[in-house]
Design a protein around this motif. Sequence first.
Motif, PDB file in Angstrom:
ATOM      1  N   VAL A  26       0.840  -1.191   0.000  1.00  0.00           N
ATOM      2  CA  VAL A  26       0.000   0.000   0.000  1.00  0.00           C
ATOM      3  C   VAL A  26       0.877   1.243   0.000  1.00  0.00           C
ATOM      4  O   VAL A  26       1.874   1.311   0.724  1.00  0.00           O
ATOM      5  CB  VAL A  26      -0.913   0.009   1.247  1.00  0.00           C
ATOM      6  CG1 VAL A  26      -1.759   1.268   1.297  1.00  0.00           C
ATOM      7  CG2 VAL A  26      -1.776  -1.228   1.293  1.00  0.00           C
ATOM      8  N   ILE A  31      -3.181   0.342  -4.084  1.00  0.00           N
ATOM      9  CA  ILE A  31      -2.536  -0.946  -3.861  1.00  0.00           C
ATOM     10  C   ILE A  31      -1.687  -1.260  -5.085  1.00  0.00           C
ATOM     11  O   ILE A  31      -2.149  -1.156  -6.226  1.00  0.00           O
ATOM     12  CB  ILE A  31      -3.569  -2.069  -3.646  1.00  0.00           C
ATOM     13  CG1 ILE A  31      -4.474  -1.737  -2.467  1.00  0.00           C
ATOM     14  CG2 ILE A  31      -2.865  -3.397  -3.429  1.00  0.00           C
ATOM     15  CD1 ILE A  31      -5.626  -2.705  -2.304  1.00  0.00           C
ATOM     16  N   SER A 109       0.486  -6.039   2.039  1.00  0.00           N
ATOM     17  CA  SER A 109      -0.862  -6.571   2.176  1.00  0.00           C
ATOM     18  C   SER A 109      -0.893  -8.090   2.105  1.00  0.00           C
ATOM     19  O   SER A 109      -1.233  -8.754   3.069  1.00  0.00           O
ATOM     20  CB  SER A 109      -1.767  -6.006   1.079  1.00  0.00           C
ATOM     21  OG  SER A 109      -1.805  -4.612   1.143  1.00  0.00           O
ATOM     22  N   ASP A 110      -0.499  -8.630   0.955  1.00  0.00           N
ATOM     23  CA  ASP A 110      -0.748 -10.034   0.694  1.00  0.00           C
ATOM     24  C   ASP A 110       0.123 -10.497  -0.455  1.00  0.00           C
ATOM     25  O   ASP A 110       0.744  -9.689  -1.136  1.00  0.00           O
ATOM     26  CB  ASP A 110      -2.227 -10.191   0.295  1.00  0.00           C
ATOM     27  CG  ASP A 110      -2.783 -11.575   0.591  1.00  0.00           C
ATOM     28  OD1 ASP A 110      -2.002 -12.467   0.991  1.00  0.00           O
ATOM     29  OD2 ASP A 110      -4.002 -11.758   0.415  1.00  0.00           O
TER      30      ASP A 110
END
Length: 168
Positions: A26, A31, A109-110
């Motif tokens: 982020v 994103i 984030s992921d």
Amino acid sequence: MNLNGELENNKMTNPSLESQEFLTFVLGSEIYGIDILKVQEIRGYDSVTSIANTPEFIKGVINLRGHIVPIVDLRIKFHLERIAYDEFTVVIILNMSDRIVGIVVDGVSDVLHLGVNEIRPVPDIVSGIDTRYIIGLASIEDRMLILVDIEQLMDSHEMALFESAAVI
């Protein structure tokens, strides 16, 4: 078709991009995603040693297990407003073409697995911004993910200026 469009299409039809994993991070309200294979590690932000006469987005360098690693603040590089670093601010250490670079981001984030059919080219209407570093766009839930060619971004002219200054 413009040069940027041709570049994007070549990237999109590259067989090596059939399926790929991206680390998402982020910056502000956006994103972004980068190729997970370029990521060496993720660390909390720590103090850096400043180097004179470097571009503003170069925060300085750190010593990472005997390697001098330049630290780039992507907020400054992308001309976003500056914020105070906090406990969520992280440095993603990248290993690219025998060069190690750290990037400061607001948070990670992921890891997402995306197929080539999930990655869309940047629309031609977005001609007012520099899209050389954007591989494409993907939708995750109700938000857009901007996929960045981090190696191309870190190979920019400004990074070459930094490397010249750091050697002197």
